[in-house]
Design a protein around this motif. Sequence first.
Motif, short mmCIF file in Angstrom:
data_model
loop_
_atom_site.label_atom_id
_atom_site.label_comp_id
_atom_site.label_asym_id
_atom_site.label_seq_id
_atom_site.Cartn_x
_atom_site.Cartn_y
_atom_site.Cartn_z
N ALA A 17 0.83 -1.20 0.00
CA ALA A 17 0.00 0.00 0.00
C ALA A 17 0.86 1.25 0.00
O ALA A 17 0.57 2.23 -0.69
N LEU A 18 1.95 1.19 0.76
CA LEU A 18 2.84 2.34 0.85
C LEU A 18 3.49 2.63 -0.50
O LEU A 18 3.57 3.77 -0.94
N SER A 19 3.94 1.56 -1.17
CA SER A 19 4.62 1.77 -2.44
C SER A 19 3.67 2.34 -3.49
O SER A 19 4.09 3.05 -4.39
N GLY A 20 2.38 2.04 -3.38
CA GLY A 20 1.44 2.56 -4.35
C GLY A 20 1.04 4.00 -4.10
O GLY A 20 0.47 4.65 -4.96
N ASP A 21 1.34 4.52 -2.89
CA ASP A 21 0.93 5.87 -2.55
C ASP A 21 2.08 6.87 -2.60
O ASP A 21 1.98 7.97 -2.05
N LEU A 22 3.19 6.48 -3.21
CA LEU A 22 4.32 7.39 -3.27
C LEU A 22 3.96 8.62 -4.09
O LEU A 22 3.29 8.53 -5.11
N PRO A 23 4.39 9.81 -3.64
CA PRO A 23 4.05 11.04 -4.38
C PRO A 23 4.79 11.09 -5.70
O PRO A 23 5.82 10.44 -5.88
N PRO A 24 4.29 11.84 -6.67
CA PRO A 24 4.98 11.97 -7.95
C PRO A 24 6.27 12.76 -7.80
O PRO A 24 6.54 13.34 -6.74
N GLU A 25 7.08 12.80 -8.87
CA GLU A 25 8.33 13.54 -8.82
C GLU A 25 8.05 15.01 -8.54
O GLU A 25 7.09 15.59 -9.04
N SER A 26 8.94 15.62 -7.74
CA SER A 26 8.73 17.00 -7.33
C SER A 26 9.22 17.99 -8.38
O SER A 26 8.83 19.15 -8.36
N VAL A 27 10.10 17.56 -9.28
CA VAL A 27 10.63 18.47 -10.29
C VAL A 27 9.55 18.73 -11.35
O VAL A 27 9.02 17.81 -11.95
N LYS A 28 9.25 20.00 -11.55
CA LYS A 28 8.22 20.37 -12.51
C LYS A 28 8.75 20.26 -13.93
O LYS A 28 9.84 20.75 -14.24
N VAL A 29 7.97 19.66 -14.81
CA VAL A 29 8.34 19.51 -16.21
C VAL A 29 7.39 20.34 -17.05
O VAL A 29 6.17 20.17 -16.99
N MET A 30 7.95 21.26 -17.83
CA MET A 30 7.13 22.15 -18.64
C MET A 30 6.81 21.52 -20.00
O MET A 30 7.61 20.75 -20.54
N PRO A 31 5.64 21.82 -20.56
CA PRO A 31 5.31 21.32 -21.90
C PRO A 31 6.27 21.91 -22.92
O PRO A 31 6.66 23.07 -22.82
N MET A 32 6.64 21.11 -23.90
CA MET A 32 7.63 21.53 -24.88
C MET A 32 7.09 21.40 -26.30
O MET A 32 6.42 20.42 -26.64
N SER A 33 7.42 22.38 -27.13
CA SER A 33 7.09 22.33 -28.55
C SER A 33 8.11 21.48 -29.28
O SER A 33 9.20 21.21 -28.76
N ASP A 34 7.77 21.08 -30.49
CA ASP A 34 8.73 20.32 -31.31
C ASP A 34 9.96 21.17 -31.59
O ASP A 34 9.87 22.39 -31.78
N GLU A 35 11.12 20.51 -31.62
CA GLU A 35 12.38 21.20 -31.90
C GLU A 35 12.88 20.78 -33.28
O GLU A 35 13.42 19.69 -33.45
N GLU A 36 12.69 21.65 -34.26
CA GLU A 36 13.12 21.38 -35.62
C GLU A 36 14.50 21.97 -35.85
O GLU A 36 14.91 22.91 -35.16
N SER A 37 15.21 21.43 -36.83
CA SER A 37 16.55 21.95 -37.10
C SER A 37 16.94 21.74 -38.55
O SER A 37 16.30 20.97 -39.28
N VAL A 38 18.00 22.42 -38.95
CA VAL A 38 18.55 22.29 -40.29
C VAL A 38 20.06 22.30 -40.18
O VAL A 38 20.63 22.99 -39.33
N SER A 39 20.71 21.52 -41.03
CA SER A 39 22.17 21.36 -40.96
C SER A 39 22.85 21.94 -42.19
O SER A 39 22.27 21.97 -43.28
N THR A 40 24.08 22.36 -42.00
CA THR A 40 24.87 22.87 -43.11
C THR A 40 26.34 22.84 -42.73
O THR A 40 26.71 22.49 -41.60
N TYR A 41 27.18 23.19 -43.69
CA TYR A 41 28.61 23.36 -43.45
C TYR A 41 28.97 24.82 -43.69
O TYR A 41 28.43 25.47 -44.58
N ILE A 42 29.91 25.33 -42.91
CA ILE A 42 30.53 26.61 -43.22
C ILE A 42 32.02 26.34 -43.44
O ILE A 42 32.57 25.35 -42.95
N GLN A 43 32.65 27.21 -44.18
CA GLN A 43 34.05 27.00 -44.52
C GLN A 43 34.97 27.56 -43.44
O GLN A 43 34.83 28.70 -43.03
#
Length: 588
Positions: A36-62
């Motif tokens: 019973a105790l193990s089932g009642d453990l509180p959730p993680e205390s660190v807040k996680v914020m919602p995140m948008s998709d992270e898009e990217s593009v690659s290239t080379y510079i000289q």
Amino acid sequence: MKNWHKRLSINTCINSTLIALLLFVATGANQAAFSALSGDLPPESVKVMPMSDEESVSTYIQGEKGRIAVNVMYPSMTRYERGAPVAVVVPGNKRASGLSISSHITQVGFCEVRFAFPGGGLKDFHTDGSWDERGLESQKVLKEVLLYASSQKPDINGKMISDLIPKKVDTKNVGILSWYEGGNITLVTLSKFANDLQSIQPNLKWLAFSEPQVGALFYPSIMGTKKELIANPYYKHGSAATGRIWLDFSKLRYQDGIYRNSLVREKQKMTTPKGVLFFDDNQNGTWEEEIEFPIPYATLPNVHKQFYAPEVVSAIVRLKLFAPLPEPKVAEPPKETTPPKGKFMGLVKPPKEQPKKTEELKKAPEDRWPKTIARLHEVEEYFTERDGSLYIDSVVKNFPNTLIGIYASKVDLNEQQADHPNITYLYNLFLSAKPKWLRLNPDPTYAGFVADMNEGNFINNKPNSAIESDKIEVYLEPEGLVSDHLFTEALIAEMADRAAANNLKVPLGKVIRAYLNEARIRGTMSKNPQIKQDSTAKPPEQSAQGQLQTQTANKDKSSSKPKVAKELPRDSNLRDEEWDWPAEFDEK
């Protein structure tokens, strides 16, 4: 120390036995209670914020010696109507590449420029050249990346950064986010190539340092990091804040023929030199890994030597650790004597080995210096090339309008010392150089806004003010509330906004730009149906006053997918690691 360690081991064994016994006898009702105790453990205390998709593009510079691999992550919605400010990210943890790391700063409307140093990168997408432990060639690469990020240099296809991504880019609001020891190469590059970077001087608005390790004694750190079992007990607490770090080297000793972390070394097939320099607590001349503190060192590729900080090598010389052995006394041949009467009168036999000549016995002081330890002139040259703390005055002079921000929390990711010497050392060196703006940790209004929490949860330090090393805890952000990357997001968002609005007012009262990414907007709409009903089909964007307005940026089908330069890998291959990177420390 030994007895204490033994008592600790005994207590640990006793505690483990008691725990095992309790678990063994926990049957029937006890087992149900545990379940019973193990089932009642509180959730993680660190807040996680919602995140948008992270898009990217690659290239080379000289670059001067070949192509430089660059990847640009961009936000779904830009922070300003004129475009997304640009952050060049310099990785820490001795990485040769930051291509597969995300600092998640696109979540606050920034473009994130990632790159690889010479010899670093992915198999099919990397920077030409050889890894030099962030020496001159790496600094040249960073210089070229800064020019590209500021639209002062095109890629190999002749395109500027604003031509490559399907969003507006504000290249007049550029900054550098340096993680850990990455601050060293940032400062060295800005100073050494100040003339080459003169064109970006008006656009380089801010520098951010996240839990920095700047200085030869932090690169690698001699204070005691998470690699060591203990913090360095020979460091004088509070001395780093004075700008002159003091350590007691009186018990410094060296043992040849052994390795530090021999099991890890064997597993990772390391080829570092033998020998451990350490503080000999019990002065028995033997390094005892469990209780005695070893001195870490830097390396160079293809150079089989240990590069200790100049302060350490100076102590070796001062203590005459490798001074020549005392000159042995030359035994004089016995004089011929007249034997007593009645004894056989014969000649005295010469000694079996002739004594060595005096000049052969004389040795230069360097003769006992191990070949695997770099000498003083070598380490001075090495760290003059890499120690960012030597260039702070020059950077402030050459970039007088650049804002400086440092992030630090109560539990440093690397350092163990209670007075956070890496933070007080860098902060006070900057303070002495008198920059336009210097702040330890973001304004609480920004920390609270980015984390979607009450600003009273966060620290409010006055800019350009002294900090007391004996009360350092009151200046540091709390642990366990939010992820570290949210603090860096708040730090760079504040500085970019202040630079854009030319607003250095303290206190702010509210954020200058109330930016929300699409994920947070969707979350707000789901919690407030009235907002959802009144909203248009297009996502909203924030104006300078923080009011939600209809998004005006183009978002047609042609810009829905990231553009990728020819013959480059798809960007999904570049996001194979989270920002919480695993440590990649060599055995040093």
